[in-house]
Design an enzyme around this catalytic site. Structure first.
Site, PDB file in Angstrom:
ATOM      1  N   TYR A 168      -1.008 -21.891  12.775  1.00 46.14           N
ATOM      2  CA  TYR A 168      -1.927 -21.910  11.718  1.00 46.14           C
ATOM      3  C   TYR A 168      -3.387 -21.945  12.364  1.00 46.14           C
ATOM      4  CZ  TYR A 168      -3.939 -23.374   7.266  1.00 46.14           C
ATOM      5  OH  TYR A 168      -4.817 -23.639   6.290  1.00 46.14           O
ATOM      6  N   ASP A 190     -11.247 -17.008  -0.257  1.00 52.00           N
ATOM      7  CA  ASP A 190      -9.552 -17.034  -0.159  1.00 52.00           C
ATOM      8  C   ASP A 190      -9.039 -17.527  -1.195  1.00 52.00           C
ATOM      9  OD1 ASP A 190      -7.175 -16.772   1.084  1.00 52.00           O
ATOM     10  OD2 ASP A 190      -7.062 -18.605   1.660  1.00 52.00           O
ATOM     11  N   CYS A 198      -0.333 -26.548  -0.259  1.00 58.45           N
ATOM     12  CA  CYS A 198      -0.257 -27.614  -0.405  1.00 58.45           C
ATOM     13  C   CYS A 198       0.388 -27.931  -1.887  1.00 58.45           C
ATOM     14  CB  CYS A 198      -1.642 -28.424  -0.144  1.00 58.45           C
ATOM     15  SG  CYS A 198      -2.656 -28.069  -1.108  1.00 58.45           S
ATOM     16  N   HIS A 240      -8.594 -20.608   7.855  1.00 60.10           N
ATOM     17  CA  HIS A 240      -9.119 -21.829   7.085  1.00 60.10           C
ATOM     18  C   HIS A 240      -9.820 -22.868   7.787  1.00 60.10           C
ATOM     19  CE1 HIS A 240      -5.618 -20.699   4.248  1.00 60.10           C
ATOM     20  NE2 HIS A 240      -6.880 -20.321   3.583  1.00 60.10           N
TER      21      HIS A 240
END
Lengths: 678, 678
Positions: free
Chosen positions: B170, B266, B31, B173
Site C-alpha cells: 500500500y 479521494d 479505517c 495516500h
C-alpha cells in the site's frame, strides 16, 4: 548523606480521615494514557513513584458511566467487574511500596468530546461546552441527577472493593460537579441552581451518598478549583463558602484553580508561571477548613516546599508533573540529595504524550511511561554485558549527555563525552534562551550535575572530531549525537524544496537570531512551517527587540502544537499585545530584496519585508553518521538521526544506553503491549 | 423482485491471481477504529458487508512495524503472533460469508504523527512531513531499506498464515512506498531516487520479495494514487509507467488519486465532488495493464456502476463509504431493490468517528460500528416483546423517521409519525439547502422510501400536537422527537450567556436565512461559535447573495470540525475566493445598530455591520419533553434531548427502537467492550 533538618517537616505523617499518609508528598491525579485498559503500565508507573517516597499515588480520571468517556484515549473507567479487577493491580503495587492509593471518580458533564457511547452528554443547563462547542448537553432533570449520583456511589463501591484508600469526588477543571457549582455554567432556576447553597447541592448530595455508601473504610477527597480565574466563573469567596458547607463530609481538600477552558493557570507552563503561582488562591482554603489540604504548584524546590508547609499554606505537597519528572523526588530530599532532583521544566509534553500518542512521557525523565512496557526504572541500572568498554560520545547535547549518563551507570570503564562548543546542552540550551523558556535549561543542569558526579565520565568541550578523529580515538563503542540545525535554505514541508531567495542577506536562521545577529530594522517576516515554540519564540523575541513582526505560518493557526501544551492561547494573546500580525494558512513562495511572495488559498500576494527569519525545518548534522554509519559498534542517536522533540531525543539517548548490550542496539527491543485478544 | 438485467454485469466473477471474486463489488481498505485490538468488532463489521454481497472485504492499514504506528487510534498491526491471531477472526468470518479477505500492509513513512514506539520515522529524504510538520524523518540508508522490505515480508507471511486471500503493498495516500515513488517527496540521488525507474525501485523490490515469500497462495494487490493532483507530485503519466513496470508482480490494481495532504480528492465530500470524480484519472490505468482494476468514487447508483464496467473504466466497483452506509448494497441490486440502497451522503462523518471517538459510525447507517458491540444488524430486526403496541412518534426529522422505521420493523401494530411542518426531514432537510450539501437530503429520501414501504406506518404532516394532544392520541408508546432550533438570542459557549443586542432587527438565525429572509444589504457578520457546516455555510450563502461577509469565529480556525471531514481547506479556499474575511479567536460581546463589538485576545474592537447571523448554539425544542417527561412509556430522542451530529441523532432514534422492550428504554443497554485484562 543525611536529610537537611530544614526539610524534616516534609516527612511528618498526616492523617486523612481513616488513613495515614507517611509523609507530605502527594501525587495528585493526572492522566497517563494507561487508564483501566493498560493495567500493568498503570500500576508500574504509579508504583514507581510510591517506591520513590510519595505517600499517596492516585489514578487519572475514572469515568463513573459510559455517558462520560474519552475514548480512544485510555482513561480510567469503573463500569463493571473487569474494570474493578484491572484497577486492583494498581492498588496492590502501590500498597506494596508503602503508599496510599486514590481513585478519582469523574463525570465530565458537557466538557467531553468524542463520546464513544453515543449518549447525550449532561450538564446543569443546556449551553454548549466552552471547550468543545459541538457538545451541547441535555439539561439534567432532578431524577437524572439522582441517577448520576447513583453512578458515583456504584463506582465508589467498586473503588473500595478494589482496595483504594482515597476516593475522590472530582469537580475541578470544569467537570460536572464543578459545572453545577459554577455560576458560569449553572443557569438553573430550581433548587440545583441560583444561590451558592443551591449550586452546591449536587456535589454535597453526591458526597453524602458516597460517604454513606463507603462508610469509614476510605478517606474522601474533594478536588476542586477554588477560583475560575475568568470572568463570570467561581470566585475564591464562593469556593470558601462551599468548602465550609462540605467540610464535614471531606477528609482531604485537593485544590487548584482555573478550568479546562484556561487550563494553563493550573497546569502552568514555565513559560508563563513560576513555581507556586496558584498559592495566592489555594492558600486561602485554610480560612475555611482545618482538614488537610493538598495543593500543586510545580514544586521542585525542597526549601520552598518546607517553607509553604511551615507557613501553613498547605499540608501536603501535591504534584503531578514534578512526580513524573522525578518519581524519586521525596527519596532524594530524604537522603539529603535535593540537588539531584530531576526538576520538571514545565514544558507540558507529559500531557501531549499522555493524550496522543497515549503513552505518557517526560522530557526530563526518559523512563516515564516505560516502567512496565520496557521494564525501565528511573534510578536502577543493570550492569551491561559489555561493561568495561571505553565509549566515545560525540556531541554534548541533551541526547548525548543522557546516553553518557546511562552508559556510565551501566558500568562502562570510561565514557568520553566530546562537544565541539565550549558548552553542553545543544538544542535544549538554545531553546532555553527564548523568551520565557529559561527553566528548560534544567535539562542541561541536571545532566551536567550527574556527569560531574559519575567517576567514569570525562567531558571534553571545544573539541571537534572528524571521522578520522573518531577512528583514532580508539573507543570500543562510538555514539554519534551531533544534533541538528535549522536550515538556512528554506527547505520546508509545504513545497518539500528550498525557498528561492533564502540566500539573501536579510534572511536569518533562528540560531543566528538567538546569537544576537538580528535581521535589519523594520518589517520582519517570521515564516513558521513547524508550529511549535521556535516560530512564536522568534516573533516574540524580535517584537521585543523593536521589529514590526508578521508571523506567517503554513499552518491553520499560530503554533498549533502549543494547543496541546496549553500554551497556545496565552502565547497568541501575548503576540497580539506585542503587535505581531499573524497570517495563517500561508506559505512563502520566494524571497526578494525588500519583500516576500506568499501563497495563500491558491492566490499569490506580495508583502514588504526588511528581514526574514526562516523557521521551516531542522536538518540533521549527519556528516559523521554518513561517514561512520557502517563502522562496527557505532550508533547514532537523537537529532542527528532525525530532528524531533527534546523529549524524544533524550529518550533516544537513554534507549541506546539501556540496550547497548542487545543483539542489535540500533533497533529498540520490542516492548510489552497490553491489549485485548479473541 | 428480480435483478435488473442491465446490472447483470456487476455479478460476473472476476479472477485475481489465484483467487476468484464472486462478483464485482469490492470493499477497499478503510479505517474503522477497531484495528487488531478490537478483533471481534473488526470481524463482525466487515463480515456484515460480506453477508451483504461484497466479493471482498479488506482491513484498514496494518502496520508492518512499530516505527510506523498511529496509537491511540486502534489500527491494524502485524508485529507478532498475537496480532496474527486476532486478525484471523476477521478472515474466518469473512470467509464464512463468502467473501475474499484482504490485508493492507502499511508503513506510513514520514506521514505519521504520535509515534508511540518513539522511534524516528523514515522516508526517502529528510524533509518534514507535509501534513505533520513536526515529524522530520531520517533519510533511509540502503541497508535500512532492505530492513523495511524484510518487515513487509514478515508481515505478509503472517497475513498468509492468518488466511488472508489478498495482500496489499500500500503506497497510496502518500505513505512510504508512495513517498519513494513521488518526485515531490523523493529527493534522493542514489539508485532509489531521480528517474522513475529509481523511484519505483523500493516498491518493486518490496513486491518482489513479498511475492516470492507468499508464492501463489495469495493474490497481490497494489494500492496507489495515480495522480497527486498537486504541483510537483506524481502525475498520471508517471503512474502509468510505474504500473507497466510493476504489472507482472500484481494481481489487482487498487487505484485512486491525491495524497493525505489533499485527501478530499479521494475521500470526496459530496459538498465538493460528484460520484465518480476520480475516473478521469483512474480510468486511464487500463492503458497500462490488463489485470483487474478496482476504483472508488462514492458509487451508489447501480446504473452508473454497470455503465463504467461496461465502458471498461474499471473491473471492480470499489467502495469504502458506500459499503459503510449500506453493507447490503450488492444484495439489494441483486434482488432488484436498487432503489432501497441506503446511499452514502458524502459527509465523511465515518472518518471522524473512526478516528475519534474510535468507533466507526455512519450518518445514514445507525448500525455501522455497532454490529459486535451492540449486536445490531443493518437488515435484521427481532420482534419486540411489546410488539403489537400503537406508537406515536412526534416529530418527523431524521431521528423520528429512523425510530419509526425500526419500531415498524420490530412489529409494532401501528406507528404514527406526526410532523408539524408540511415536509419530513427536520435539521437534515434544512442542512441540505446549504451550498453543496444537496446530497445530504438522501438521509430524508431513504427514510421516506422505507416509511412508504412499511405497511404498519402512517405519516401525518402539518400536524402539531401539544401535551394534551399527545395524551388524547392514546398511543401505548410515545416517542418525542421534536428537534432543535438555532437560538435567536445569541446564547453561546464563550460567555455561556445571550448576546446583548441579539433582538435587533438586523440579526438573523440560520433558519431565517435559509428560508430566504436575508440580512440587509451591505456588511454582514456571521458569528460562528460552533465550528461545523452552518457557520461557513451561512458565510458562503450570503457571499453568493452579494453580501460583504466577515466570518467571526470564537474558534482558532474557520470551521475546525471540517478539518476532520477533510472539507476545511477547500472550504476555506472557497470562502477566500468569495471575498469572505475570516476573524478567528474572536467573540461577539454585543450587537449595536450598525456595528458589533468583538472581544479578541483581551482587547475589544468595533466592526461595522449592516446585518448579523448568529450561529452560536442550538437549543432543544423540549416543551413536550418537559411536559410529558414523567409520563409512562414516553421517551425523547435526538436533538430535542440534546442537539448533536445528525449521525448521533439518527443513532439515538435507532437505539430507542432497538431497545424499546428493554427494562429501561431511556438508557442504552451496556455494550460489549474489547479490552486487555490483568
Amino acid at each position: 548523606m543525611a536529610r537537611d533538618p530544614r526539610h524534616d517537616i516534609l516527612f511528618e505523617p498526616v492523617q486523612i480521615g481513616p488513613k495515614r499518609l507517611r509523609n507530605r508528598f502527594y501525587q495528585v491525579p493526572h492522566c497517563t494514557g494507561f487508564g483501566t485498559e493498560r493495567p500493568r503500565s498503570q500500576a508500574r508507573f504509579r508504583a514507581t513513584k510510591a517506591e520513590g517516597g510519595w505517600a499517596a499515588v492516585c489514578t487519572e480520571i475514572v469515568a463513573v458511566h459510559p455517558e462520560s468517556d474519552r475514548a480512544p484515549q485510555p482513561i480510567g473507567r469503573l463500569w463493571d467487574d473487569h474494570d474493578e479487577h484491572n484497577l486492583r493491580l494498581l492498588v496492590q503495587e502501590g500498597h506494596a511500596a508503602g503508599a496510599l492509593v486514590g481513585c478519582q471518580l469523574w463525570h465530565g458533564g458537557k466538557n467531553v468530546e468524542g463520546n464513544v457511547s453515543r449518549a447525550a452528554t449532561a450538564a446543569p443547563s443546556q449551553v454548549p461546552s466552552e471547550v468543545y462547542p459541538m457538545t451541547v448537553p441535555r439539561e439534567l432533570t432532578v431524577s437524572e441527577i439522582e441517577e448520576i449520583q447513583g453512578w458515583y456511589v456504584a463506582a465508589a463501591l467498586r473503588a473500595r472493593n478494589a482496595g483504594f484508600d482515597i476516593i475522590y469526588t472530582y469537580g475541578a477543571h470544569g467537570y460536572l460537579l464543578g459545572q453545577f457549582l459554577s455560576p458560569f455554567t449553572n443557569l438553573r432556576t430550581d433548587r440545583y441552581g441560583g444561590s451558592l447553597a443551591n449550586r452546591s447541592r449536587f456535589w454535597l448530595e453526591t458526597m453524602e451518598r458516597v460517604r454513606s455508601a463507603v462508610g469509614d473504610d476510605c478517606a474522601l477527597a474533594c478536588r476542586m478549583s477554588v477560583d475560575a480565574r475568568a470572568d463570570g466563573g467561581l470566585t475564591i469567596d464562593d469556593a470558601l463558602a462551599f468548602i465550609r458547607l462540605a467540610d464535614p463530609l471531606v477528609d482531604l481538600w485537593d485544590v487548584n484553580t482555573g478550568t479546562i477552558a484556561n487550563g494553563w493557570v493550573d497546569m502552568t507552563p514555565s513559560r508563563l508561571f513560576p513555581e507556586g503561582s496558584q498559592l495566592p488562591f489555594t492558600a486561602r482554603v485554610r480560612e475555611a477548613t482545618a482538614k488537610p489540604i493538598v495543593t500543586v504548584g510545580r514544586f521542585t524546590s525542597a526549601d520552598t516546599m518546607a517553607q509553604i508547609v511551615r507557613d501553613g499554606l498547605t499540608d501536603l505537597i501535591g504534584a503531578a508533573r514534578p512526580s513524573i519528572a522525578d518519581p524519586y523526588l521525596p527519596a532524594k530530599i530524604e537522603r539529603g540529595e535535593a540537588d539531584r532532583i530531576r526538576e520538571c521544566i514545565g514544558c507540558n509534553v507529559c500531557l501531549v504524550k499522555a493524550l496522543v500518542p497515549a503513552n505518557i512521557g517526560c522530557t526530563q525523565n526518559a523512563t516515564a511511561g516505560e516502567e512496565y512496557r520496557r521494564g525501565w526504572h528511573p534510578e536502577r541500572f543493570t550492569r551491561a554485558t559489555n561493561a568495561g568498554s571505553d565509549v566515545l560520545v560525540v556531541g554534548g547535547g541533551v541526547s548525548g549527555m543522557e546516553c553518557a549518563i546511562v552508559l556510565a551507570n551501566r558500568g562502562m570503564r570510561r565514557v568520553h563525552l566530546v562537544e565541539a562548543l565550549p558548552r553542553l546542552g545543544g538544542y535544549a540550551a538554545l531553546a532555553s534562551k527564548l523568551p520565557g523558556l529559561g527553566e528548560w535549561h534544567r535539562l542541561v543542569d541536571w545532566r551536567q550535575g550527574e556527569l560531574r558526579r559519575l567517576r567514569n565520565v570525562e567531558v571534553h568541550l571545544s573539541t571537534t572530531l572528524d571521522a578520522t578523529g573518531v577512528d583514532e580515538y580508539g573507543a570500543d563503542i562510538v555514539v554519534l549525537a551531533t544534533g541538528s540545525s535549522w536550515v538556512a535554505d528554506g527547505l520546508n514541508p509545504v513545497t518539500q524544496r528550498v525557498i528561492p531567495g533564502a540566500e539573501l542577506a536579510m534572511v536569518r536562521t533562528p540560531e543566528r537570531v538567538i546569537a544576537g545577529d538580528l535581521p535589519p530594522d523594520g518589517e520582519v517576516i517570521v515564516y513558521d512551517a513547524e508550529g511549535y515554540f521556535m516560530g512564536v519564540g522568534m516573533a516574540e523575541m524580535l517584537a521585543l527587540a523593536g521589529r514590526r513582526v508578521t508571523l506567517v505560518t503554513s499552518l491553520p493557526t499560530a503554533g498549533p502544537f502549543l494547543e496541546r501544551t496549553l500554551e497556545a492561547h496565552p502565547v497568541r494573546t501575548r503576540l497580539a499585545s506585542l503587535g505581531v500580525e499573524v497570517v495563517c494558512d500561508a506559505s512563502v513562495a520566494s524571497i526578494n530584496d525588500g519583500s516576500v511572495r506568499l501563497s495563500r488559498y491558491g492566490a499569490e500576494l506580495e508583502r514588504a519585508a526588511d528581514g526574514v527569519v526562516l523557521v521551516t525545518a531542522r536538518r540533521s548534522r549527519d556528516t559523521l553518521t554518513r561517514a561512520l554509519g557502517a563502522r562496527a559498534a557505532t550508533y547514532s542517536i537523537g537529532d542527528c538521526v532525525a530532528p524531533r522533540l527534546l523529549a524524544d531525543a533524550i529518550f533516544d539517548g537513554h534507549r541506546l544506553g539501556r540496550e547497548i548490550d542487545s543483539d542489535d542496539p540500533r533497533r529498540a527491543l520490542p516492548y510489552a503491549r497490553e491489549r485485548a485478544g479473541v
